[in-house]
Design a protein around this motif. Structure first.
Motif, PDB file in Angstrom:
ATOM      1  N   LEU A 166      39.771  29.322  37.839  1.00 44.23           N
ATOM      2  CA  LEU A 166      40.878  29.947  38.574  1.00 44.23           C
ATOM      3  C   LEU A 166      40.450  31.053  39.549  1.00 44.23           C
ATOM      4  CD1 LEU A 166      43.990  29.588  38.624  1.00 44.23           C
ATOM      5  CD2 LEU A 166      44.063  31.729  37.391  1.00 44.23           C
ATOM      6  N   PRO A 167      39.565  31.986  39.134  1.00 42.08           N
ATOM      7  CA  PRO A 167      39.189  33.023  40.107  1.00 42.08           C
ATOM      8  C   PRO A 167      38.585  32.443  41.380  1.00 42.08           C
ATOM      9  CG  PRO A 167      37.797  33.116  38.138  1.00 42.08           C
ATOM     10  CD  PRO A 167      38.945  32.228  37.829  1.00 42.08           C
ATOM     11  N   PHE A 180      31.169  35.394  42.255  1.00 45.27           N
ATOM     12  CA  PHE A 180      31.629  34.462  41.213  1.00 45.27           C
ATOM     13  C   PHE A 180      30.633  33.327  41.036  1.00 45.27           C
ATOM     14  CE2 PHE A 180      36.392  35.492  42.028  1.00 45.27           C
ATOM     15  CZ  PHE A 180      36.183  36.737  41.473  1.00 45.27           C
ATOM     16  N   PHE A 198      33.518  38.071  47.095  1.00 50.50           N
ATOM     17  CA  PHE A 198      34.012  37.647  45.775  1.00 50.50           C
ATOM     18  C   PHE A 198      33.453  36.278  45.400  1.00 50.50           C
ATOM     19  CE2 PHE A 198      37.998  40.329  45.171  1.00 50.50           C
ATOM     20  CZ  PHE A 198      37.519  40.872  44.004  1.00 50.50           C
ATOM     21  N   ILE A 251      41.442  30.977  43.465  1.00 47.16           N
ATOM     22  CA  ILE A 251      42.239  32.036  44.096  1.00 47.16           C
ATOM     23  C   ILE A 251      41.509  32.594  45.316  1.00 47.16           C
ATOM     24  CG2 ILE A 251      43.102  34.400  43.812  1.00 47.16           C
ATOM     25  CD1 ILE A 251      43.763  33.744  40.937  1.00 47.16           C
ATOM     26  N   LYS A 280      42.683  32.194  49.264  1.00 50.64           N
ATOM     27  CA  LYS A 280      42.955  33.378  50.087  1.00 50.64           C
ATOM     28  C   LYS A 280      42.100  33.371  51.352  1.00 50.64           C
ATOM     29  CE  LYS A 280      45.479  36.178  49.284  1.00 50.64           C
ATOM     30  NZ  LYS A 280      46.935  36.149  49.586  1.00 50.64           N
ATOM     31  N   ILE A 307      27.613  34.517  39.106  1.00 51.88           N
ATOM     32  CA  ILE A 307      27.913  34.750  37.693  1.00 51.88           C
ATOM     33  C   ILE A 307      28.057  33.424  36.947  1.00 51.88           C
ATOM     34  CG2 ILE A 307      29.654  35.636  36.101  1.00 51.88           C
ATOM     35  CD1 ILE A 307      30.204  37.818  38.234  1.00 51.88           C
ATOM     36  N   PHE A 308      28.825  32.497  37.526  1.00 51.64           N
ATOM     37  CA  PHE A 308      29.044  31.217  36.843  1.00 51.64           C
ATOM     38  C   PHE A 308      27.755  30.412  36.736  1.00 51.64           C
ATOM     39  CE2 PHE A 308      33.763  31.424  37.791  1.00 51.64           C
ATOM     40  CZ  PHE A 308      34.088  31.596  36.467  1.00 51.64           C
ATOM     41  N   VAL A 344      35.936  40.476  52.087  1.00 54.18           N
ATOM     42  CA  VAL A 344      36.045  40.756  50.657  1.00 54.18           C
ATOM     43  C   VAL A 344      36.092  39.456  49.849  1.00 54.18           C
ATOM     44  CG1 VAL A 344      38.559  41.002  50.836  1.00 54.18           C
ATOM     45  CG2 VAL A 344      37.368  41.975  48.897  1.00 54.18           C
ATOM     46  N   TRP A 345      36.758  38.422  50.402  1.00 57.11           N
ATOM     47  CA  TRP A 345      36.853  37.152  49.666  1.00 57.11           C
ATOM     48  C   TRP A 345      35.537  36.395  49.684  1.00 57.11           C
ATOM     49  CZ3 TRP A 345      40.494  37.307  46.434  1.00 57.11           C
ATOM     50  CH2 TRP A 345      41.684  37.973  46.734  1.00 57.11           C
TER      51      TRP A 345
END
Lengths: 223, 229
Positions: free
Chosen positions: A173-174, A205, A201, A177, A181, A208-209, A197-198
């Motif tokens: 989901l993150p 993400f 992000f 999203i 955006k 991290i994943f 910023v997106w």
């Protein structure tokens, strides 16, 4: 070095399998057409400007198609215990993960390249913009990295077709999203300052994943 | 031998006493809030349940790592038990929050305005998925491994969801700002006491639930032995 070479060999093996059967792409193509047509008409009946919904529809379609593809790839491997052959090969487990994830990334990207022109034509909107392509690429990297891990788990379970979306959707989901955006921002003509910023992000993400999947994959396939 | 370790005993009585005291504090000691009135009193149990929910999922995450490192069945039991308790307490937080939100915000579940509500919905979905995964993997050693991995991935994924929603809706109302909580000392003491009582209650539940799983394992073992004879 050895890890990367082994991973690329696995990608190559998957490509050849697909080239000989052409199962995945033919089914994916029809599936995507159906998704686009269903969304287009279900929304067109109520909303005059369907282009407003493009980011949402695009990512819903990408998510569905990606899930199908991940599930198919994983069950091909687990069915008839093909994966045991891979596990017996003298390569590190991380190489198997990287190979599988890369393969999923390549397949999903090709599907997206087929999908984008159809999307652009049907919604009368140019989606071939660098930032949208970046959003799709980064979103797909995150999706494929955690998807490879979870689809392998789902393939070993009963009711695998249901299991994969149930496991995958709340986790990705993150990424969805952030990607929606970013895509919406580009379509609305946002400036780089607003959109950066997106992008950041999505990159965060993805890292991290990717890291967490790389660390835990060997526990999924062992035993 | 096992029984003596896994009996909640004194802790059970302590938590019963503390929860009763907490109820008295909430209804008799804490003053009535000026703008929200009596409905604000739900806050003490609401935040405590939410805290226990998060803490329980953290324990599942931790137990997942411990299981993958040691391969001890006990860690799998702890992770499973804790995630169940987490679902119960998170649902309690949702219910109490809805009861509070209806008179205050005039909506039961205004999740388009409050990112924490979306977060909590996702959290519940993820841990439902965790239980589905457990139900759909037959072999117990494999089930433990998969559950551990999913517990870890889930716990890492949740804060990311929260961050992305926070950025997406930067206009949400801040209910309790981090600086200056607006609580008077009696309110704060009541709140801290509730937090402590709920945490102890969590450990009582965890011990009981783990004990149940251990006993179920023993029954399974006995059954197998009888069948083999």
């Amino acid at each position: 070095m050895n890890t990367i070479r082994s991973a690329l060999t696995i990608v190559w093996k998957d490509m050849i399998t697909e080239w000989r059967t052409k199962e995945m792409f033919s089914s994916m193509f029809v599936f995507i057409l159906l998704v686009i047509v269903i969304f287009k008409f279900s929304f067109d009946l109520r909303i005059s400007n369907a282009a407003l919904l493009v980011p949402g529809i695009l990512w819903a379609a990408l998510t569905f198609a990606g899930t199908l593809q991940l599930g198919r790839a994983a069950s091909l491997e687990v069915e008839d215990a093909h994966v045991d052959g891979l596990l017996l090969a003298p390569v590190p487990r991380s190489a198997i993960y990287v190979g599988k994830a890369l393969g999923n990334l390549v397949f999903m990207s090709i599907t997206e390249l087929i999908m984008l022109p159809i999307f652009s034509a049907l919604f009368n909107l140019n989606l071939f913009q660098p930032l949208i392509l970046l959003a799709i690429f980064l979103g797909t990297v995150g999706f494929a990295s955690v998807g490879t891990l979870l689809s392998t788990m789902a393939a070993y379970s009963r009711a695998r077709e249901v299991m994969l979306p149930v496991l995958l959707f709340p986790i990705v989901l993150p990424i969805v999203i952030a990607a929606v955006k970013l895509t919406a921002g580009v379509i609305d003509g946002g400036t780089w300052q607003e959109l950066a910023v997106w992008v950041r992000f999505l990159i965060a993400f993805d890292i991290i994943f990717l890291a967490i999947s790389l660390m835990t994959f060997r526990f999924v396939v062992e035993g | 031998m096992m029984k003596s370790i896994w009996k909640a005993g004194p802790l059970l009585w302590l938590s019963a006493l503390m929860i009763i005291t907490a109820l008295c504090l909430v209804f008799l000691y804490a003053p009535t809030e000026r703008t929200m009135g009596d409905v604000q009193r739900i806050f003490y149990f609401h935040v405590s349940s939410a805290w226990v929910g998060f803490f329980a999922f953290f324990v599942t995450f931790f137990a997942g790592i411990a299981y993958l490192r040691t391969k001890k069945r006990l860690w799998d039991i702890v992770g499973h038990s804790s995630s169940e308790i987490g679902i119960v307490f998170t649902s309690m937080a949702v219910l109490t929050g809805s009861i509070w939100a209806k008179p205050t915000w005039n909506a039961w579940y205004p999740w388009e305005q409050e990112p924490r509500l979306i977060l909590v919905s996702i959290l519940l979905l993820i841990y439902f998925a965790y239980h589905m995964l457990r139900a759909f993997v037959r072999e117990s050693e494999q089930r433990a491994r998969f559950a551990a991995v999913y517990g870890i991935v889930a716990f890492v994924g949740v804060p990311l969801t929260f961050m992305s929603i926070r950025w997406w809706q930067s206009l949400h109302p801040v209910v309790f700002a981090s600086k200056g909580s607006g609580l008077t000392p009696p309110m704060l003491w009541t709140f801290l006491f509730c937090l402590l009582s709920f945490t102890i209650l969590y450990f009582v539940f965890l011990i009981q639930r783990c004990r149940l799983s251990i006993l179920a394992d023993q029954v399974e073992d006995l059954k197998r032995r009888v069948l083999h004879e």
